[in-house]
Design an enzyme around this catalytic site. Structure first.
Site, PDB file in Angstrom:
ATOM      1  N   HIS A 151     -15.728   7.241 -29.530  1.00 37.35           N
ATOM      2  CA  HIS A 151     -14.886   6.040 -29.445  1.00 37.35           C
ATOM      3  C   HIS A 151     -15.306   5.089 -30.552  1.00 37.35           C
ATOM      4  CE1 HIS A 151     -18.438   4.254 -27.676  1.00 37.35           C
ATOM      5  NE2 HIS A 151     -18.434   5.167 -26.708  1.00 37.35           N
ATOM      6  N   HIS A 192     -19.038   4.589 -31.393  1.00 32.17           N
ATOM      7  CA  HIS A 192     -19.683   5.592 -32.254  1.00 32.17           C
ATOM      8  C   HIS A 192     -19.229   5.424 -33.701  1.00 32.17           C
ATOM      9  CE1 HIS A 192     -19.391   7.942 -28.330  1.00 32.17           C
ATOM     10  NE2 HIS A 192     -20.674   8.008 -28.592  1.00 32.17           N
ATOM     11  N   ASP A 238     -26.978   1.031 -25.437  1.00 33.87           N
ATOM     12  CA  ASP A 238     -28.048   1.782 -24.763  1.00 33.87           C
ATOM     13  C   ASP A 238     -29.381   1.187 -25.220  1.00 33.87           C
ATOM     14  OD1 ASP A 238     -26.516   3.955 -23.373  1.00 33.87           O
ATOM     15  OD2 ASP A 238     -25.806   4.254 -25.413  1.00 33.87           O
ATOM     16  N   GLN A 254     -32.617   2.992 -24.586  1.00 31.93           N
ATOM     17  CA  GLN A 254     -32.705   4.175 -25.441  1.00 31.93           C
ATOM     18  C   GLN A 254     -33.191   3.768 -26.838  1.00 31.93           C
ATOM     19  OE1 GLN A 254     -29.895   7.634 -25.570  1.00 31.93           O
ATOM     20  NE2 GLN A 254     -28.931   6.447 -27.189  1.00 31.93           N
ATOM     21  N   MET A 278     -17.516  -0.366 -24.816  1.00 34.98           N
ATOM     22  CA  MET A 278     -16.961   0.977 -25.001  1.00 34.98           C
ATOM     23  C   MET A 278     -17.966   2.032 -24.560  1.00 34.98           C
ATOM     24  SD  MET A 278     -14.460   0.994 -28.159  1.00 34.98           S
ATOM     25  CE  MET A 278     -13.245  -0.288 -28.345  1.00 34.98           C
TER      26      MET A 278
END
Ligand code: PAF
Length: 282
Positions: free
Chosen positions: A34, A37, A150, A153, A184
């Site tokens: 999406h 990215h 994230d 992460q 998103m």
């Protein structure tokens, strides 16, 4: 753009590029791309000579009752999107080659993964760190771009790079949102119309917390209680956590002194969504 499926070919291409003194930017993904990215790829494109993206739905970062089988896949349209972003090589390895029979080595980044998503997803970050290190070893990037959505992460990868002396620059990029504020995510596709409306309670909570802090709130417990009841007033929502933590250690804070990371994970129907923002005290 060249599509590469085998580790050997990807590794040879990367080694040849490094020998020619080319810099390599790398964007790892699990596909179903999406705008979030694509913004990582667009940013990475401007930072290095060669842009490599990967698509690999990494089984080791999913727990036994999580959504590995349900995770959406769309290799053909993803390839076109990567091509449009100027990706030079799209690496999409097979699971059997990444994790052949007998594999047994993992990377455990211990403390920054203990709280937030790590609490209820015990294998998740070990799976992420392990696959990202494997991808770094295959692709040999000069730099890598990760999304701030994230956040845990991103902190985990930064910690791994530091602790293992990896020569990779880790670049964070802001979360990309739908016009109505929803962060998103490849998982948004699973939301029904009513669930999607309720999912807006996550981004609305971030704005609500910013207002509370701007109005002088500093103790974290009342802010967390307010946001939790705000979210659960929306149908189909079930918060996994609403946390205010130190942005570097990710440990819980009792009081916001200089700043905090507000991190949310909420199940909306069957879909687990996350969002976050930094709350600064000026
Ligand atoms: O953020 C993701 O999509 C994944 O966790 C990653 C970094 C590609 C590792 O599988």
């Amino acid at each position: 753009m060249q599509l590469i499926e085998t580790i050997n070919e990807m590794s040879q291409v990367a080694t040849a590029a490094v020998r020619r003194n080319k810099t390599i930017a790398f964007v790892p993904t699990m596909g179903f791309l999406h705008q979030g990215h694509l913004s990582l790829m667009a940013h990475a494109r401007g930072l290095a000579d060669i842009l490599v993206a990967s698509i690999f739905v990494n089984p080791t970062q999913f727990g036994p009752n999580e959504d590995l089988d349900r995770y959406p896949r769309a290799l053909e349209s993803d390839s076109q999107k990567c091509r449009d972003q100027g990706v030079d090589y799209l690496f999409f390895p097979q699971s059997q080659e990444m994790y052949p029979d007998g594999w047994q080595t993992t990377v455990n980044v211990s403390r920054v993964t203990a709280n937030l998503c790590g609490k209820n997803r015990p294998v998740h970050f070990t799976g992420v760190a392990t696959v990202v290190l494997k991808l770094f070893n295959i692709i040999k990037p000069t730099l890598t771009v990760f999304g701030e959505k994230d956040y845990q992460q991103l902190v985990t990868i930064r910690r791994m790079v530091k602790d293992l002396n990896l020569e990779v620059d880790v670049v964070g990029q802001p979360t990309v949102r739908e016009p109505d504020g929803l962060a998103m995510s490849s998982r948004n596709v699973h939301l029904s119309t009513e669930e999607r409306r309720s999912a807006l309670s996550l981004s609305a909570s971030l704005a609500r917390a910013r207002d509370m802090v701007a109005a002088g709130a500093r103790a974290t417990a009342p802010i967390i209680a307010d946001l939790t009841s705000f979210i659960t007033n929306h149908p189909h929502t079930n918060p996994d956590y609403v946390s205010l933590v130190d942005p570097e250690t990710l440990e819980d804070l009792n009081v916001i002194e200089t700043g905090a990371l507000l991190a949310l994970a909420v199940k909306v129907g069957q879909t687990r969504l996350i969002d976050n923002c930094i709350l600064s005290v000026s």
